[in-house]
Motif scaffolding. Structure first.
Motif, PDB file in Angstrom:
ATOM      1  N   GLY A 102      68.005  -6.965 -36.744  1.00  0.00           N
ATOM      2  CA  GLY A 102      67.155  -5.917 -37.305  1.00  0.00           C
ATOM      3  C   GLY A 102      67.081  -4.702 -36.385  1.00  0.00           C
ATOM      4  N   ALA A 127      69.168  -3.871 -34.034  1.00  0.00           N
ATOM      5  CA  ALA A 127      70.471  -3.234 -33.877  1.00  0.00           C
ATOM      6  C   ALA A 127      70.825  -2.359 -35.077  1.00  0.00           C
ATOM      7  CB  ALA A 127      71.552  -4.285 -33.661  1.00  0.00           C
ATOM      8  N   LEU A 128      70.265  -2.691 -36.256  1.00  0.00           N
ATOM      9  CA  LEU A 128      70.533  -1.858 -37.430  1.00  0.00           C
ATOM     10  C   LEU A 128      69.709  -0.580 -37.396  1.00  0.00           C
ATOM     11  CD1 LEU A 128      70.687  -4.487 -40.305  1.00  0.00           C
ATOM     12  CD2 LEU A 128      72.499  -2.920 -39.656  1.00  0.00           C
ATOM     13  N   GLY A 129      68.675  -0.560 -36.535  1.00  0.00           N
ATOM     14  CA  GLY A 129      67.868   0.648 -36.422  1.00  0.00           C
ATOM     15  C   GLY A 129      66.446   0.508 -36.943  1.00  0.00           C
ATOM     16  N   ASN A 156      73.294  -0.391 -26.699  1.00  0.00           N
ATOM     17  CA  ASN A 156      72.310  -0.070 -27.741  1.00  0.00           C
ATOM     18  C   ASN A 156      70.921  -0.535 -27.324  1.00  0.00           C
ATOM     19  OD1 ASN A 156      72.466  -2.799 -28.106  1.00  0.00           O
ATOM     20  ND2 ASN A 156      72.783  -2.718 -30.323  1.00  0.00           N
ATOM     21  N   PRO A 183      65.527   3.559 -32.366  1.00  0.00           N
ATOM     22  CA  PRO A 183      65.990   3.282 -33.736  1.00  0.00           C
ATOM     23  C   PRO A 183      67.023   4.291 -34.216  1.00  0.00           C
ATOM     24  CG  PRO A 183      63.649   2.922 -33.583  1.00  0.00           C
ATOM     25  CD  PRO A 183      64.071   3.507 -32.266  1.00  0.00           C
ATOM     26  N   ARG A 194      70.329   3.464 -32.660  1.00  0.00           N
ATOM     27  CA  ARG A 194      70.932   2.231 -33.184  1.00  0.00           C
ATOM     28  C   ARG A 194      71.484   2.420 -34.589  1.00  0.00           C
ATOM     29  NH1 ARG A 194      65.898  -1.118 -30.790  1.00  0.00           N
ATOM     30  NH2 ARG A 194      66.745  -1.564 -28.715  1.00  0.00           N
ATOM     31  N   ARG A 195      70.961   3.406 -35.331  1.00  0.00           N
ATOM     32  CA  ARG A 195      71.529   3.677 -36.653  1.00  0.00           C
ATOM     33  C   ARG A 195      72.949   4.228 -36.529  1.00  0.00           C
ATOM     34  NH1 ARG A 195      65.915   6.156 -39.012  1.00  0.00           N
ATOM     35  NH2 ARG A 195      64.825   4.296 -38.328  1.00  0.00           N
ATOM     36  N   LEU A 219      66.307   2.282 -44.433  1.00  0.00           N
ATOM     37  CA  LEU A 219      66.294   3.200 -43.292  1.00  0.00           C
ATOM     38  C   LEU A 219      66.872   4.581 -43.607  1.00  0.00           C
ATOM     39  CD1 LEU A 219      67.381   0.787 -40.435  1.00  0.00           C
ATOM     40  CD2 LEU A 219      65.093   1.642 -40.928  1.00  0.00           C
TER      41      LEU A 219
END
Lengths: 487, 361
Positions: free
Chosen positions: A395, A397-399, B53, B78, B81-82, B110
């Motif tokens: 989660g 790592a996906l942002g 990251n 965040p 990391r996107r 997101l």
């Protein structure tokens, strides 16, 4: 071969129908004759205190008269000792009991007041001597003693003062003709007496049922103003409460099983029908069950809701980086695990919320919520911990932010993992609410007590509420399953 | 794209002893790079990748991304990391969501994509990784290789600028490795910027633009695949890329437990599927260590196996000597005859430490 089996069965049936050899009632002529017998009486009463000193009898004490009657009619006890005036003749006949003899003791019976509440005691005494002089007390006694078959609508209605602080009355007895409930209304000799008194001093009146032992505490903590229920004046009791003047002198009576009254030859089914009618239909007794069910549901659902919210909070705190928060959660859970639920409930009612306007149902909700939160918090925590670390990492790592990773990814999975344990928590709570009767909440269990106190039938009311509890437990499980599936 | 300066990561264990997993890592990663990170296990390859990251915040040093230090407090992680996708060794798919839901989850939540276009895109991504027919399957019903390909599609759905792959094939059945590698190969030809921690040396050599060889917490050597695999500068690099495995025994005197050494050699051969050479190895070791070179103590014996060439050798090293012991007058000729008979070649050479007799078997 088959025939012989059938033959044996017939013989067995015939034996059952005959009911074995004829039995006759015990003969008791005075107090000494009960030596060596199994004696039952109400716990916390004068007889309890008196018999506790005797070693020559076997004591079987219960908390309600219904239980004592049950014990004698089912043969768990030989003789029941209680006040001579608690049953009408018709009732005795119906129960299959008879009075073997009266004891010699004289038992002055009076109302109890908080120690030092001189003003209330004096106004009661003045009221009492007035009605003794004009003969209305005697007339009241007469009426209630012969109250069998009196229609509900014929019971004298005492006017009620509309304003003023209510006179809160605790009754330790739910037995006709002294103090009992018909159609959700308190009636009986003592009830009428106290209603008349309340009217004479211009205050409305409120009744609640309590066990005698917890009532003394309720009097001291101002939960109630007057305590009644065939209270006998004793030196022990005088130490903790004040008594008004006695309004009646009673004698102890020895009740034994009367074998001459037997169920007539009617079929098993119609007897069952009669019992069913008596327990649930007459005097709209089913209403106790439905009202009790509502109370049980109210307490359970509110407690699950509040307790779950509190449990989520505890769960989050237990993952906190701050040491004191984690320590607080551990201490909280240690306390809740170690404390019996009943003790917590009584503590909340008599100590924490005593003297506040919070009603007993809400006190129960608070007590069950804080207890439920502890278990639910632990359940949530272990469910969250069972989700692998990789899910959080994926989660992040996906942002996703830390919170939204928890909320969108970990939490939905934890919900599924934790559901079986949480269901267990909820069902345990619903069953656990059966103790709220201790603080005078009329829940499902108390409803069966009330019915039992009138019909003296333990079986049907208990079976009825057992079935309802089972359905409730199943229903809650099914609802939770459904709620999680749609999420 | 990334500039890494003096990166250090220290772990404290329960007793409070500090271990530097990363000691001093410096490098630059440019757009279009396909970098394979290779090296022995426990040398910080994964830790380094996870620092990029910030799943593993470093203890010291800086990582610049688009000119800004991502290790600084308050950096919006965040958002970083996107743009930086990560593929894990154990896939980490969301088990409660179907394949396509896994892929559209992040873009919808997101990036605010509407679900229909996200689904459309997800379908084409899944088709690209060869899973068009598994769109509605649950992850638990898929093989490891299929799950890893879904995980790659899930990353690509965020349209990342760079992909970090942490041993993407290590947890797979050997039969599943190929399908994942071919997807990665395809991404490389599409000029996707990638950093791949891998043990697949052949893949690294064929696909990468650059290789980082990590050892002892630093980037020990880096360069093009040709430089690293064919002309490595350091012997550690060479040993690693050739796949040299060795076992070292030091014989201080004749009280040494020879039997124990032989049984370890036997196990070593078995481990690398060289069972048919066990008896030759043991004969050579015994004749040399206990007969021919019996007077040379201390003696170091090294058995080695090179994966790349399949070469098995037993070497005998006498410290501080510069002439061959085999030239001695009193050498046991019978023994040496046995050894030469058992071996393909006997190499005599001086090294910086002393004289070495290497017997190729």
């Amino acid at each position: 071969m088959k025939l012989r089996k059938l033959h044996g069965l017939l013989v067995l049936l015939a034996l059952c129908a005959c009911g074995g050899p004829e039995k006759t009632a015990l003969v008791i002529e005075n107090e000494d004759d009960i030596s060596g017998l199994r004696v039952t009486t109400l716990a916390g009463t004068l007889y309890d205190i008196d018999f506790s000193k005797r070693n020559d009898i076997e004591k079987v004490f219960f908390k309600t008269t219904a239980d004592c009657v049950e014990a004698v009619t089912r043969g768990m006890a030989d003789v029941m000792v209680t006040d001579d005036d608690i049953f009408t003749n018709a009732e005795l006949q119906h129960l299959g009991l008879k009075i073997a003899c009266l004891g010699s003791l004289e038992l002055p019976t009076a109302f109890g007041f908080k120690k030092g509440n001189q003003e209330l005691v004096e106004s009661f005494n003045a009221f009492l001597s007035a009605i003794q002089e004009d003969g209305s007390l005697e007339a009241m006694r007469e009426f209630w003693q012969n109250s069998d078959g009196v229609e509900f609508d014929d019971i004298p209605r005492i006017p009620q003062a509309s304003d003023g602080a209510p006179l809160r009355v605790g009754s330790g007895l739910l037995t006709a003709p002294t103090s009992y409930i018909v159609n959700d209304e308190w009636v009986g000799f003592e009830v009428e007496l106290v209603r008349r008194f309340a009217y004479s001093i211009g205050r409305p009146v409120e009744f609640q049922y309590m066990e005698i032992s917890s009532m003394i505490l309720a009097l001291q903590t101002d939960e109630v103003d007057v305590m009644m229920g065939s209270l006998t004046i004793t030196e022990d009791r005088k130490a903790s409460i004040d008594f008004g003047n006695p309004y009646i002198i009673k004698h102890p009576a020895f009740f034994v099983k009367d074998y001459t009254v037997h169920s007539s030859g009617s079929s098993w089914l119609s007897r069952f029908g009669d019992r069913f009618k008596r327990n649930f239909i007459q005097e709209k007794r089913w209403k106790y069950i439905t009202d009790g069910l509502l109370a049980t549901l109210e307490i359970s659902l509110l407690s699950i809701l509040l307790g779950s919210l509190l449990g989520v909070l505890l769960c989050l705190m237990s993952f906190s980086k701050r040491r004191w928060m984690r320590d607080f959660v551990s201490l909280y859970q240690l306390l809740m695990r170690g404390l019996p639920m009943l003790v917590l409930l009584l503590f909340m009612f008599y100590v924490v919320f005593s003297g506040t306007s919070l009603n007993a149902t809400m006190v129960a909700v608070v007590a069950f919520s804080i207890n439920f939160a502890s278990g639910a918090g632990a359940t949530f925590r272990s469910a969250v911990q069972s989700i692998p670390r990789g899910q959080t990492e994926a989660g992040l790592a996906l942002g996703f932010s830390r919170f939204s990773t928890f909320w969108n990814i970990v939490f939905p999975q934890a919900l599924r993992k934790g559901l079986p344990a949480f269901k267990g928590n909820c069902i345990a709570l619903v069953k656990g609410t059966s103790i709220v009767g201790y603080i005078a909440v009329r829940d499902l269990t108390r409803a069966s007590d009330i019915i039992r106190s009138r019909t003296f039938d333990a079986f049907l009311p208990l079976v009825a509420i057992s079935i309802i509890y089972l359905i409730l437990a199943w229903l809650i499980g099914a609802l939770l399953d459904r709620a999680v599936k749609t999420k | 794209m990334f500039t890494v300066n003096h990166l250090r990561k220290t772990y404290l264990d329960k007793n409070g002893t500090a271990t530097d997993v990363l000691k001093d890592v410096n490098c630059t990663i440019n757009k279009g790079d396909v970098i394979s990170i290779i090296g022995p296990s426990g040398t910080g390859k994964s830790t380094f990748l996870r620092a990029l990251n910030m799943l593993e915040p470093p203890t010291a040093g800086e990582i610049l991304f688009e000119g800004k230090d991502i290790t600084a407090k308050g950096y919006p992680l965040p958002a970083l990391r996107r743009k930086v996708g990560m593929v894990f060794q154990h896939f980490n798919l969301f088990p409660h969501l179907s394949v396509i839901e896994n892929v559209i989850f992040a873009p919808v939540k997101l990036l605010g994509m509407d679900e229909d276009s996200a689904r459309k895109e997800a379908r084409s991504l899944l088709k690209k990784v060869g899973l068009a027919d598994k769109v509605n399957a649950m992850p638990g019903t898929l093989s490891g290789g299929q799950q890893q390909r879904v995980a790659i599609a899930r990353c690509l759905a965020m349209k990342p600028e760079v992909l970090l792959m942490d041993e993407p094939t290590s947890a797979l059945d050997p039969s599943n490795v190929g399908e994942v590698l071919s997807v990665m190969r395809q991404l490389a030809t599409e000029k996707m910027t990638m950093l791949i921690v891998t043990h697949q040396l052949k893949f690294a050599r064929d696909v990468s633009t650059r290789i980082f060889f990590m050892n002892e917490g630093v980037i020990y050597e880096q360069g093009s695949p040709d430089e690293i695999f064919n002309h490595p500068v350091h012997s550690a690099t060479k040993n690693f890329v050739l796949g040299v495995k060795k076992l070292i025994f030091d014989i201080p005197d004749d009280d040494f437990d020879f039997l124990d050494m032989y049984s370890k050699m036997r196990a070593f051969c078995t481990k690398y599927s060289m069972q048919e050479k066990i008896s030759k190895v043991l004969h050579v070791a015994e004749e040399m260590a206990q007969v021919a070179l019996a007077k040379y103590r201390p003696l170091r014996v090294v058995i080695s196996f090179t994966e790349m060439t399949g070469e098995l050798a037993v070497a005998f090293m006498i410290k501080g000597m510069d002439t061959s012991p085999l030239q001695d007058d009193d050498i046991d000729e019978l023994s040496m005859a046995v050894v030469r008979g058992m071996s393909r070649e006997v190499i005599e050479e001086t090294t910086s430490l002393g004289f070495r007799v290497k017997v190729l078997i």
